[in-house]
Every structure is written in C-alpha cells, then in structure tokens.
Write a protein that holds these residues in place. Structure first.
Motif, mmCIF file in Angstrom:
data_model
loop_
_atom_site.group_PDB
_atom_site.id
_atom_site.type_symbol
_atom_site.label_atom_id
_atom_site.label_comp_id
_atom_site.label_asym_id
_atom_site.label_seq_id
_atom_site.Cartn_x
_atom_site.Cartn_y
_atom_site.Cartn_z
ATOM 1 N N ASP A 19 -6.394 -1.960 -6.934
ATOM 2 C CA ASP A 19 -5.983 -2.940 -8.915
ATOM 3 C C ASP A 19 -5.497 -1.914 -8.959
ATOM 4 N N LEU A 20 -4.053 -1.220 -9.476
ATOM 5 C CA LEU A 20 -4.411 -0.421 -10.535
ATOM 6 C C LEU A 20 -4.199 0.247 -12.025
ATOM 7 N N VAL A 76 -1.769 8.827 -5.497
ATOM 8 C CA VAL A 76 -1.836 8.541 -4.875
ATOM 9 C C VAL A 76 -1.110 6.917 -3.888
ATOM 10 N N LEU A 77 -2.088 5.968 -4.986
ATOM 11 C CA LEU A 77 -2.195 4.543 -4.140
ATOM 12 C C LEU A 77 -1.032 3.705 -4.528
ATOM 13 N N ARG A 78 -0.079 4.321 -6.550
ATOM 14 C CA ARG A 78 0.581 3.860 -6.672
ATOM 15 C C ARG A 78 2.160 4.718 -5.661
ATOM 16 N N GLU A 79 2.430 5.419 -4.979
ATOM 17 C CA GLU A 79 2.907 6.416 -4.935
ATOM 18 C C GLU A 79 3.049 5.015 -3.658
ATOM 19 N N ALA A 80 1.896 5.071 -2.930
ATOM 20 C CA ALA A 80 2.016 4.678 -1.373
ATOM 21 C C ALA A 80 2.293 3.013 -1.396
ATOM 22 N N LEU A 81 2.194 2.321 -2.403
ATOM 23 C CA LEU A 81 2.572 1.370 -2.113
ATOM 24 C C LEU A 81 3.961 0.376 -3.020
ATOM 25 N N SER A 121 1.882 -6.342 3.836
ATOM 26 C CA SER A 121 0.867 -5.971 3.029
ATOM 27 C C SER A 121 -0.213 -5.390 2.730
ATOM 28 N N LEU A 122 -0.173 -4.566 4.875
ATOM 29 C CA LEU A 122 -0.686 -3.209 4.679
ATOM 30 C C LEU A 122 -0.716 -2.100 3.300
ATOM 31 N N VAL A 123 -1.634 -1.280 3.357
ATOM 32 C CA VAL A 123 -0.398 -0.156 2.142
ATOM 33 C C VAL A 123 -0.575 0.799 3.094
#
Length: 348
Positions: free
Chosen positions: A221-222, A249-254, A263-265
C-alpha cells in the motif's frame, strides 16, 4: 500364563495371553531369557504398569523419518519442510538402522559429538553448532510425536536427556566503510534490475529474504506507505512501515514490465509451463559480492544492518520489534549490535 515354545529355527518364543491386555509375543535365543522376560512382563501387567514396546522395538529411525515426513512435515511451512529433508540425511546415515527403542541418550550424545567434529560437504568448514542443534531438534520432535501420537510404547525422549550445543552469540556482521556503495553499484550492474530492488528493500525495511521474494502487489500500500506481511518465519502477520526510499523502490518495481502476467512484485523468469515463481537470488548474490570485492557478507546480514540502523535512529525496542517481527527482546538484541563510534555524539 505365559507359553514358551521352541521354534523351527531353534529360538524360543514367549507368548503371554492375559485378560485386559493384547497378546504379547517375543522371541529369544535362550529359553532362560524367554522365561525371565515372561515373568517380568506378567508382573508388570499385574501391577498395571506394563507398556507394550514391540512396535517401538521394530520401527527403525529410517522408517520413522519416512512416517514423520508423510504425517508431520506437510503441516509445516514449505521452507521448513525443505530444510527438514536435508536435516534428516545425516540422521538416517548414522542412526537409520537403529530401532526407536534402541536409541539411548548416550547414542544421541555420541552422534552430537561426531557431527560437531565433522566437516560440512557444502562449505568445507566444520559443522556449525546451529546446524547440529537443528538436527537434534528434528530428532527430538520425532520422538515427541512418536510418544504422544504413534502408540509405540516409548517412554523416553533421548534428545531431552542430553546437552545440546550452544547456539553461540550470533552474527554481528555490519556494512563497513564504503561496502554499501560498492554493493549497490554491483547489484545495479546486474542485467536484471530485480536484484538491486531486492537488496535495497532489505536494507530499507529489515524484511527477511523470503518475505521480500514472496511479496505480492496486493500486500503493498504505497499511499499508506506500508507492506502487510501474512506469511512470516514466526507465523505472525505484521505490517511494515516504509521509508520514502523504500516507497520509491517498490513503486519502480511495481511499474516494471518484467512483472507482466504475475502478482509477484519480484518474479523470476517464466518456467516452461508459463508459471512465474519468486526471483532466485542466491547465485546472483554471490556474483554481486565477488564483483564488489566484499567478503563474508550474507543476504540475511542486510536485515541485521537494517534493524541496527532503526535502533541507532532512536526507536525503542518495542517499535523496532513491531517493524522487524521479533517476538522476544532477547532475540532482537542479537541483531542490534551498535557501533561505538555511532554513540559518541550521544555521550557528549
């Protein structure tokens, strides 16, 4: 009354039939031994303390491990089940032909000492005390299940009667000097950006390798800057807060096209059947360390580094435990080795 007869092979068979007890049979080489066993067994039945041990005397550890693998192992996590398969190998080799009733505390103690003196085939170094402790833990739990559930007539868990190897003080490996910069440069040089994202997320959040690799998009949940973990090592779900760097980091990965169809990150390459499993990091991690010229650093040390940095920022033990998922303060303190130079300013 006991009936003692000679068999065709020349041995002596003692058979006891007594009301309220199952028929009990045992074969001996000498008639005198058969008579002594029958007398002692009947006496125990009269006193109500007889425990049938025939099944425990017939079941070898090798076959008991097979039964444990079929009945008990499937109730555990996949990672634990996989590890237990490896842990069972030395137990089978050394003790597999023994019956469960024949394995005594002194036999287990001898096994412990031989394993501690052995050299690991994987590392070429002496076996660690932690590895031997895990082997003994598997053997001990097998006996606990056999005593409580399998009805084998066993009354003693031999593992409980011996001293287990000390677990040691634990690792305190931290990133030093310019190791962090060299490590990040090395992982960024890898052809797949997944490696760099995974390493950074470990440093920024303190999550375990398995927790990161199994992460799915619905857990992130960004907007609220949190990750909700449902599958953890200790079985307790937790919510991990994210720093702005971790969010980036997560925004770029998603947003990566490498995630298409899963659905895996952090997915790995598609298999022949088209399925996507979590990214495999062990091999590329070793290459990255070699490229960076870093020695003696394990991926799990990044969690150690992250948790220690949380403490150094002034978070309380309870706050750090809520983020890291440690259930006991004793275990948490094994990860929070503070560097003396970082405390100088606080001392004044």
């Amino acid at each position: 009354m006991a009936t003692i007869t000679r068999t065709k092979s020349g041995t002596w068979k003692a058979m006891i039939r007594r009301q309220g007890w199952p028929t009990t049979i045992k074969t001996f080489r000498l008639k005198r031994d058969a008579q002594d066993w029958a007398r002692e067994t009947e006496s125990a039945m009269v006193r109500g303390v007889y425990i049938p041990r025939a099944h425990g005397e017939r079941l070898t550890l090798d076959r008991a491990l097979d039964r444990y693998r079929l009945e008990v192992t499937p109730t555990k996590k996949a990672s634990t089940a996989s590890r237990e398969t490896d842990l069972a190998v030395p137990l089978r080799t050394a003790l597999g032909k023994y019956s469960l009733a024949a394995i005594t505390p002194d036999i287990v103690a001898e096994y412990r000492d031989r394993r501690l003196a052995a050299v690991s085939k994987k590392t070429g170094r002496p076996m660690s005390a932690s590895s031997v402790r895990l082997e003994l833990a598997l053997l001990g739990h097998l006996y606990a299940v056999a005593i409580k559930e399998w009805g084998l007539g066993l009354t003693l868990n031999p593992v409980q009667m011996i001293r287990r190897p000390s677990p040691g003080e634990g690792r305190n490996r931290r990133l030093t000097g310019d190791e962090e910069a060299r490590l990040l440069a090395a992982v960024d040089a890898h052809s797949n950006p997944m490696l760099g994202w995974i390493v950074r997320l470990a440093l920024y959040t303190g999550m375990r390798q398995g927790e990161i690799l199994s992460l799915t998009a619905d857990q992130v949940d960004l907007d609220r800057r949190v990750v909700r973990l449902t599958e953890t090592k200790n079985g307790s779900a937790r919510t991990v807060p994210l720093s702005r760097a971790a969010v980036d980091v997560l925004r770029e990965a998603l947003a990566s096209p490498l995630r298409r169809g899963t659905s895996l990150v952090f997915p790995g390459d598609p298999r022949k059947d088209g399925t996507r499993r979590p990214y495999t990091i062990n091999r590329v991690w070793r290459f990255a360390l070699a490229r960076a010229g870093i020695v003696g650093l394990r991926f799990h040390d990044l969690r150690h580094e992250a948790v220690s940095r949380l403490v150094e920022r002034g978070l309380s033990d309870q706050e750090v435990a809520a983020i890291s998922g440690h259930k006991s303060m004793q275990m948490l303190r094994r990860y929070t080795h503070l560097r003396a130079e970082d405390l100088v300013d606080k001392l004044g």
